[in-house]
Design a protein around this motif. Structure first.
Motif, PDB file in Angstrom:
ATOM      1  N   TRP A  40      -1.479  -7.177  -1.245  1.00 45.65           N
ATOM      2  CA  TRP A  40      -2.006  -7.681   0.028  1.00 45.65           C
ATOM      3  C   TRP A  40      -0.966  -7.727   1.127  1.00 45.65           C
ATOM      4  O   TRP A  40      -1.283  -8.043   2.275  1.00 45.65           O
ATOM      5  CB  TRP A  40      -2.665  -9.041  -0.184  1.00 45.65           C
ATOM      6  N   THR A  41       0.286  -7.377   0.847  1.00 44.26           N
ATOM      7  CA  THR A  41       1.279  -7.297   1.914  1.00 44.26           C
ATOM      8  C   THR A  41       1.021  -6.084   2.806  1.00 44.26           C
ATOM      9  O   THR A  41       1.621  -5.968   3.872  1.00 44.26           O
ATOM     10  CB  THR A  41       2.707  -7.215   1.348  1.00 44.26           C
ATOM     11  N   ILE A  43      -1.691  -5.479   4.440  1.00 47.14           N
ATOM     12  CA  ILE A  43      -2.645  -5.812   5.495  1.00 47.14           C
ATOM     13  C   ILE A  43      -1.926  -6.427   6.696  1.00 47.14           C
ATOM     14  O   ILE A  43      -1.074  -7.296   6.541  1.00 47.14           O
ATOM     15  CB  ILE A  43      -3.706  -6.817   4.977  1.00 47.14           C
ATOM     16  N   TRP A  45      -2.480  -8.936   9.063  1.00 46.18           N
ATOM     17  CA  TRP A  45      -3.400 -10.059   9.248  1.00 46.18           C
ATOM     18  C   TRP A  45      -3.622 -10.399  10.712  1.00 46.18           C
ATOM     19  O   TRP A  45      -4.709 -10.819  11.099  1.00 46.18           O
ATOM     20  CB  TRP A  45      -2.878 -11.288   8.486  1.00 46.18           C
ATOM     21  N   HIS A  62     -10.126 -12.971   3.789  1.00 49.70           N
ATOM     22  CA  HIS A  62      -9.551 -14.224   4.259  1.00 49.70           C
ATOM     23  C   HIS A  62      -8.266 -14.473   3.487  1.00 49.70           C
ATOM     24  O   HIS A  62      -8.292 -14.629   2.267  1.00 49.70           O
ATOM     25  CB  HIS A  62     -10.525 -15.382   4.071  1.00 49.70           C
ATOM     26  N   PRO A  63      -7.114 -14.506   4.169  1.00 51.39           N
ATOM     27  CA  PRO A  63      -5.826 -14.564   3.473  1.00 51.39           C
ATOM     28  C   PRO A  63      -5.496 -15.929   2.877  1.00 51.39           C
ATOM     29  O   PRO A  63      -5.956 -16.957   3.355  1.00 51.39           O
ATOM     30  CB  PRO A  63      -4.826 -14.219   4.583  1.00 51.39           C
ATOM     31  N   LEU A  66       0.625 -15.783  -0.544  1.00 53.06           N
ATOM     32  CA  LEU A  66       0.917 -14.955  -1.706  1.00 53.06           C
ATOM     33  C   LEU A  66       1.563 -15.807  -2.790  1.00 53.06           C
ATOM     34  O   LEU A  66       2.308 -16.723  -2.472  1.00 53.06           O
ATOM     35  CB  LEU A  66       1.846 -13.807  -1.306  1.00 53.06           C
ATOM     36  N   ARG A  69      -4.696 -14.072  -4.248  1.00 51.31           N
ATOM     37  CA  ARG A  69      -5.508 -13.039  -3.618  1.00 51.31           C
ATOM     38  C   ARG A  69      -6.452 -13.664  -2.596  1.00 51.31           C
ATOM     39  O   ARG A  69      -6.824 -14.824  -2.724  1.00 51.31           O
ATOM     40  CB  ARG A  69      -6.318 -12.298  -4.684  1.00 51.31           C
ATOM     41  N   PRO A  70      -6.873 -12.896  -1.581  1.00 53.41           N
ATOM     42  CA  PRO A  70      -7.768 -13.435  -0.553  1.00 53.41           C
ATOM     43  C   PRO A  70      -9.217 -13.490  -1.017  1.00 53.41           C
ATOM     44  O   PRO A  70      -9.566 -12.970  -2.081  1.00 53.41           O
ATOM     45  CB  PRO A  70      -7.616 -12.426   0.596  1.00 53.41           C
ATOM     46  N   TYR A 101      -9.859  -9.808  -5.251  1.00 51.76           N
ATOM     47  CA  TYR A 101     -10.171 -11.058  -4.571  1.00 51.76           C
ATOM     48  C   TYR A 101     -10.152 -12.253  -5.518  1.00 51.76           C
ATOM     49  O   TYR A 101     -10.171 -12.105  -6.724  1.00 51.76           O
ATOM     50  CB  TYR A 101     -11.561 -10.975  -3.920  1.00 51.76           C
TER      51      TYR A 101
END
Length: 111
Positions: A40-41, A43, A45, A62-63, A66, A69-70, A101
């Protein structure tokens, strides 16, 4: 969207994955040939906060902090760029819950 707004539109609705919901292979930390835990890095945001000037319903992520997970979410934003509500998907496929997710209530929200 600007043309629609100028013509009098007051709401735009994007389908799931139209904006900001990446493909599982693109997010895979071991891929794209192998599906693995999402990275997820990748993205941006802050890009999710674009100025729209029209009511918007869009699927996005939706973050969380870390390494959590969103959520796979649906946002409703007012024409003033204010978040009105957010719905977090409760039913997730095996791949989504295993690699992409988190389910609602399974971690603490960061925002």
């Amino acid at each position: 969207m600007r043309e629609a707004h100028a013509a009098g539109a007051r709401l735009v609705h994007f389908t799931e994955s139209a904006t900001g919901v990446p493909h599982k292979r693109a997010m895979s930390s071991t891929g794209p040939d192998q599906i693995g835990p999402a990275d997820w890095t990748r993205i941006d945001w802050t890009r999710q906060q674009a100025e729209l000037g029209i009511w918007t319903a869009l699927g996005s992520v939706h973050p969380f902090v870390l390494p959590h997970r969103p959520h796979n979410s649906l946002y409703v934003l007012s024409d003033k760029r204010k978040l009105v509500t957010r719905y977090d998907a409760r039913m997730l496929s095996t791949t989504k819950v295993s690699y992409l997710y988190t389910r609602r209530g399974s971690t603490t929200c960061s925002a």
